[in-house]
Design an enzyme around this catalytic site. Structure first.
Site, PDB file in Angstrom:
ATOM      1  CG  HIS A   8     -13.257  73.331  28.845  1.00  0.00           C
ATOM      2  ND1 HIS A   8     -11.902  72.878  28.130  1.00  0.00           N
ATOM      3  CD2 HIS A   8     -13.514  74.229  28.740  1.00  0.00           C
ATOM      4  CE1 HIS A   8     -11.393  74.188  28.663  1.00  0.00           C
ATOM      5  NE2 HIS A   8     -12.689  74.906  28.729  1.00  0.00           N
ATOM      6  CB  CYS A  34     -24.046  84.115  21.646  1.00  0.00           C
ATOM      7  SG  CYS A  34     -24.727  83.749  23.501  1.00  0.00           S
TER       8      CYS A  34
END
Lengths: 934, 934
Positions: free
Chosen positions: B462, B851
């Protein structure tokens, strides 16, 4: 063009139409019986396509179908010589539903239609029985009002009750004709008050209302639910059967009955059923009077009985199946009202099928084709002795409902943890282990328990999978259970149960009952074995089993397994099945291995495990003498084995000399965000090659020792969670580097294979490369499903219902079934096909099997056959299902090939006349020329 | 057949061989310089294939190669008129390594080879400089003993030091010839004591030892590590260059230097370098004396300088690249010792490339082809001002090493939680946020911080992904950090740092330093923009950006983004970038939505979120005027948004009126075993359709409002984690059902697309079906990689090193690179190709993009081009990399096509004579007949 398209008269020109898909089961039965000359009341069927039209047309019967129905009604009236609503001698009809498959009690029926204030008098006069006429009328009003007009049932039942009370009548039959007439008036008045219109007197209006009622019942909530539960997805609607009423309640020369052409409980070839003299069919079903055994009929109405026996024979010969019949005798004349394939208990299904083969009625293939996987499963599991408990009492004792994970029933004391379960079992207590969820540490207690009950998880949760492996009754995901494991209590439905309280669980239905109910033991009948033997004769797919202990292995062989397709070595880490006292030693050794700070410490711990694993493997090889045994190296993430509580940490601290803090730190370090896709499978052996060394040493040493004592061994060493050719090559090389010297040193001839699980999409996609370095593939479709769909089976319970449930139940019906239960052929199936093609392109003789839960699910097994696998492997209790499904796959394949040949032949035949026509002018040409010559 | 196969003499007949793959970089440069007439000392190269043979032959040079080397040595001796070991006038040679690409300092070199007790006297006599001779000899003994014979360096360095101390000598040059002669004796005695043999006097023995030493250095640990770090996988070994020694230390008419044909720091077209008069090359490198600027040479040795300037021109014309040169002037005569492509700072790379195009030296395509992704990246990030700090000081300040997640450097005060980071930043403090790991709740603090530092996670954790999106310096997985978040302290390397202590982090290298070091600001140069403009001219792949805020969007447009390929709507849930005071309101609203007990409560909470989301989308549409914007509906599992501490629970309790206990219960219920494959993506909208309703309403209302104010909007609504056609059809239909009425009501002409992420293998496998109901695909290769490989990116740090590291470092080298950094073309790539083929088969004009993080990684971008995607999308700072890679893909494609055409032409040309030959007999046939006619 005038030929009816939607309505079919029994025995008429349209009797060529006999498909259940058009006529429904009941209609098809009546049509067929009429056709073969059995006595059937006159009538006709409004076909299922009409039901579809009805819904397409916004729940309104389209005009052309209305016209067809009218024309058939005319014909019916002519044939029986009576008219609907005739005030003198009225024709009465029943209006019954009938889908292509039985949906008992789900769809509607209306009887005695055609009665009104006038025709009821005609009926009374004609039969000389006013009581009968008015009883029929009041029943009709009740049925019609509730079924077709939506009134609730209770008020009219209360009015009947009130009248009986007022007159001091004990039963309905104590009411006189006048009482019933008065009741009819009360009913009609009630109807008018509710519907703001008089009860319909026009028989045609009654008929249209009844037809609509039947069609509407198709989409009623309970029907929709039933179809989901039964996984019925191919039915398109219900037919409506409109049949002349016949009456079994016209006196002692009349009667009615329900019977089976063979005993549906035992399967024996005896005429079996109940009948009532002077009664209507619903009386038999309602159980108001105690019915007579069928044989009694011989004395009461001998001619009709003789005729009925003849009907039995004719029907079995015609349908080649055990039939469930309904009949009515009116004034000594037999009428057949229904025939359909009879339901039967699992063991009976086998007996009937095998008997029929021996009687020459059907072929072995027919027998195999008609057995269902559920019938196979049903043969195995203990069931609650409902007769002994009483069904009302049973309903009363039910306290909760969970997910039916493993069928069968079990009764015992509730125990809240695995250790207690083992202790209590040793004392001889029967226990039901109750847990929020289970983990590998619980396996010992799970094994000891009679049954397992969890509050969370789905059909492929740890509890379900492990229990299924043992065929041990299990209910999971029972969210109503509010478990306090420390207090050893569970709150459920307002009650609090504590450790030691008795319960009974029914894993077949997911129901949980208070108290230890009596259970009936299952047995494998001779016919069961015979039929599965026939399956073995024709199937091509081999059937292996997933087994982790000699005990499982023996069980699986009994059930027909031809080898072990999956030994999960880590299941041995926690439980010593031979010497239970050793279980803790094993557990501590594996934990010591896990928390080891370096290779040396790890090797030391592994050395302790080695003799245990070797012993386990020896036991399995002995049990599987001369059968292949596929042994998977360690698979789950290591944190699954770490101590779960402080006591465990303390024990481990004592053994290893490590501080509890350090142990906790090491355990914490093993935490993973997504363990399912974390450090597991062969990744463990890449990181800790010494684990592989130990396991391979144990396998090969066991094999060599067994071989010396005369046992034939065929070990196949399997590497899990492969993703790359190089990865598996490293491990395969390492396996051989460990195994070969042991074999050589012992002067042994043990031959082993090295193969891999294909359980990641990448392994499937690169199967050609992977096959270069492996000798067999085994598809782990549990994981492959998780990864292909990105769907965690442990978490999917949260939302999978939204994907599987139909819209009526708040779902979106995205999948026809749970992909963890029945293989996702469209998605996962593509990867399987691809991997098989690629794998075989590299290595022609690559052995290919499946060992996910799907390997014991019939539809999935058939798919495995179709795509060319060599074998399926499943838990022992599913082996017979796999054997059956594998055989059925061959039968279905042959049937499809035959159908394809027939299509080709038909096309060829169609082409032939075309060719003849084409040639004709050519032949005529000289003829034309001839006159020219003249 | 007598032609040498492994050894190549400079300027000899074999000068046709110029490939670096055979000669290595150094050898090729010397060969090339010889060929184009530049002054190069005589010598030859033992090619890289010999190194391969050496290793194949168990680290022994095969006989035929030995013979070849001897023959070349003969030739060398003849050419220079001196003999190796000649007691009167010995030939000395250097023995240098040289791989196909530079590996600075990794491989070995031995100078002055050929000296022994006798030839050293000859050298002294011939040069009249005994000190020079003995200094050369002692250096040779040192080098040979350590490099070729494995002695450690320190003892001889100590002996040198001791002698200097004893004689009161300040530097080496204070030692006289006799001192050095004595030192040589001491060295030899030391050698003998260690090796139990005299120091080799036979120059040939010395030569074979030196050759072995160079070859052995190829597999030395440091070389292996270097190749892994630099991702060098295509080199096969090193060459050995044996070259006549020339000496720059023969007096003031001699000298040596290192220079670049252009300024490697600025890229300016000026001659740049350092030189030393009366010195050897190693003295320049060692930095013992302060070198002179190159220009000084003009005054000292004008002829040689003039010649050198000519060499500079010739080399640039020949190589069409900036060159890094080494030269020596011996008695006024210039010798070129090395030339190779010069390393340069990122900005310089752009200037040199663009200048060379403008100078007509190279084409635009050449300029693009030679820029690396790292150079693009390097242009952006602040760097530590090493000059200001001093490199020794810098080494001293280093306290730990983590994983280099996002390049660049940052300095500031350590802050232990996101809230403090925001508070401190508002006060104007520069902060480094330090966390064990980050979660979406930390995003505000992450954004505020100068840099981010975590103890866990890998390059796609993250923290890394979010930081990369902002181009914010980030180091992850620094396991040496022992963080106590409550105490706000971190233990590292024996030190304890507390909140507010200053550190500097270098995300390019993963290094962490004590103190706030001075940083240099980056700037985008004119040439950078020019070159990327050229890229845009030729690339076919569109380049979009992943951006969640108007600020990111503006940044991305500046960097050349043509649209937004991914807006992660959930990133807006926690942070109001326009009105920071609103962040908490947003957070509470989303939490209220999550813990809602029913649909109504959920809708109420969603209504609070709606204006925020609408505002966010308006900001983005405004920033992206007339460019497409792909907006993904909510993706992560809901538990990521729940309050993480008691204060959060209390706040939420106040807002919702729910008890804290109930809130905690609801949060607990969201726990998942494997959230990555749990209830997330479009599964959330299947379960909670009202979330989709809110998000689509916000998107379309924002679009309609923007359109009214004259902004052109092209929204593309994207559904994540799709697995099935029916699933996406339900959602696509729902999107249209929400969007169309809004557009219609507003009388707007907004046109939007509905598409899906392809990020599960199942979606890729069923792309044909999915394309039936979607207008675009966007490959989410982060998740697709996780699922295809069964590899959790958050957990893979535990074992992925074992898969990526080479064997020498304890790894297995299973993968060439981290599949989360560079796309797994073999596995995941197959699914991409399949999905593109299937998708386009259904819908010809399907828009297809990527993406995932791979969309900004050069190799992956090229792969996307090759397999026919329309666009890539990446974080703003990676947009220029994608533009470059997309252009390079076109250039490489053309080059490949040209090469293919050349091969065809060559084959055709080869076939022609064959055909001619084939035809010949046919033509001859009549000729043969002719005589017959005679």
């Amino acid at each position: 063009m005038s030929k009816p398209k939607f309505v079919f008269f029994f025995g008429g020109a349209e009797a060529t139409v006999t498909s259940k898909d058009i006529l429904g089961g009941k209609g098809a039965g009546l049509m067929e019986m009429t056709k073969i000359g059995l006595p059937v009341p006159a009538g006709f069927t409004i076909g299922i396509p009409a039901c579809e039209e009805y819904y397409k047309n916004s729940r309104k019967l389209p005009k052309p179908i209305v016209e067809e129905v009218k024309a058939n009604l005319d014909r019916l009236e002519k044939q029986v010589g009576k008219k609907l609503g005739d005030p003198k001698d009225p024709l009465l009809v029943s209006v019954r539903s009938g889908a292509a498959r039985s949906m008992p009690g789900m769809l509607e029926t209306i009887l005695n239609l055609g009665l009104n204030d006038k025709s009821v008098e005609g009926l009374a006069a004609k039969t000389g029985n006013p009581r009968f006429a008015y009883d029929s009328y009041r029943r009709f009003i009740q049925m019609y009002s509730t079924t077709a007009m939506g009134l609730s049932k209770e008020p009219m039942e209360e009015m009947l009750g009130d009248m009986k009370k007022k007159l001091g009548a004990k039963s309905d039959t104590d009411l006189k004709a006048d009482d019933l007439k008065k009741l009819c008036e009360e009913f009609k008045a009630f109807y008018k008050s509710k519907k703001k219109a008089a009860f319909p007197q026009d028989p045609l209006e009654q008929l249209w209302g009844a037809i609509d009622a039947v069609f509407n019942s198709w989409e009623a909530d309970k029907s929709v639910t039933y179809r989901r539960v039964e996984k019925i997805t191919d039915l398109k609607g219900t037919a409506v059967n409109i049949v002349q009423m016949v009456f079994g309640n016209k006196g002692d020369n009349s009667g009615t009955g329900v019977c089976f052409t063979r005993d549906p409980n035992s399967g024996e070839n005896v005429f079996y059923g109940d009948c009532l003299i002077n009664a209507q069919g619903e009386d038999v079903v309602a159980g108001i009077r105690t019915p007579l055994k069928l044989i009694e009929l011989e004395k009461k109405v001998p001619t009709a009985y003789k005729q009925l026996c003849q009907v039995r024979k004719t029907l079995e010969k015609n349908f080649k199946e055990m039939q469930d019949l309904e009949f009515t005798i009116e004034d000594g004349k037999l009428y057949m009202l229904q025939c359909r394939t009879g339901k039967r208990l699992p063991a009976a299904a086998f007996k009937i099928a095998v008997d029929m083969v021996e009687e020459g009625l059907i072929t072995k293939a027919d027998a195999i084709a008609r057995i269902t996987p559920e019938q196979v499963e049903g043969v195995f599991y203990p069931i609650i002795d409902v007769a002994a408990v009483g069904s009302a009492k049973l309903r009363e004792l039910k306290i909760a409902q969970g997910i039916d994970a493993v069928p069968g029933s079990a009764a015992g004391k509730l125990i809240f943890n695995a250790a207690d379960a083992e202790v209590e079992t040793k004392k001889g207590t029967k226990v039901i282990l109750i847990r929020r969820e289970t983990s590998p540490e619980d396996v010992g207690g799970m094994f000891a328990a009679q049954g397992i009950l969890t509050a969370t998880g789905g059909k492929t949760s740890h509890a379900a999978v492990v229990a299924r492996g043992w065929g041990k009754c299990c209910i999971v995901g029972c969210e109503a259970l509010d478990i306090d494991a420390n207090a050893k209590t569970v709150k459920v439905g307002g009650k609090v149960l504590k450790q030691g309280d008795e319960v009974t669980i029914n894993g077949t239905t997911g129901e949980i009952f208070l108290g230890a109910l009596p259970l009936k033991k299952p047995e494998q009948t001779k016919e069961f074995k015979t039929l599965l033997g026939w399956c073995d004769e024709i199937r091509r797919l081999k059937v292996y089993t997933n087994a982790d202990t000699p005990r499982d292995a023996v069980k699986a062989i009994e059930l027909g397994a031809e080898g072990i397709g999956l030994v999960r070595t880590e299941h041995m880490f926690f439980k010593d099945f031979k010497v239970p006292a050793n279980s803790e030693k094993r557990q501590l050794a594996i934990q010591e291995m896990i928390i080891a700070d370096d290779v040396e410490a790890r090797k030391k711990a592994l050395a302790k495990l080695l003799p245990f694993q070797r012993g386990d493997f020896k036991g399995i090889f002995e049990a599987m003498d001369d059968k292949p045994v596929t042994i998977r190296l360690i698979d789950p993430p290591l944190h699954e084995f770490t101590p779960k509580d402080d006591a465990g940490v303390q024990k481990l601290s004592k053994v290893t000399g490590m501080s509890p803090e350090h142990i906790r730190l090491r355990c914490d370090q093993l935490h993973e965000s997504n363990p399912m896709i974390g450090h597991r499978g062969c990744r463990l052996c890449i990181t800790y090659p010494e684990i592989l060394d130990m396991q391979v040493t144990a396998i090969i040493e066991a094999a060599v020792e067994c071989e010396k004592s005369g046992i034939k061994v065929h070990p196949e060493i399997e590497i899990p969670v492969t993703i790359d050719r190089k990865e598996i090559k490293i491990l395969a090389d390492q396996i051989r580097a460990v195994a070969d010297p042991i074999i050589k040193k012992a002067g042994s001839k043990v031959h082993y294979l090295v193969g891999t699980m294909i359980e990641t999409p990448r392994a499937a996609l690169l199967a050609d490369e992977i096959a270069e370095v492996t000798e067999f593939f085994s598809f782990g479709t549990n994981d492959l499903t998780q990864l292909t769909m990105g769907l965690s089976r442990d978490d999917a319970g949260r939302f999978l219902p939204d994907y599987v449930l139909p819209e009526k139940e708040g779902g979106k019906a995205i999948f026809a079934s749970d992909p963890f239960v029945s293989l996702d052929q469209a998605g996962v199936g593509q990867l399987l096909k691809l991997a098989i093609a690629k794998g075989r392109a590299t290595r022609k003789n690559l052995k290919i099997a499946i060992c996910g839960e799907h390997g014991g699910e019939a539809r999935s097994v058939k798919f495995c056959h179709t795509i060319g696998m060599d074998a399926v492997s499943c838990s022992p209790f599913r082996v017979p299902i796999a054997r059956l499904a594998a055989a059925q796959a061959v039968i279905e394949e042959k049937a499809a090939a035959k159908a394809a040949r027939a299509t080709v032949a038909k096309k060829t035949a169609e082409k032939k006349p075309t060719r003849a026509t084409a040639k004709a002018p050519a032949k005529k040409a000289p003829a034309k020329k001839a006159p020219a010559k003249k």
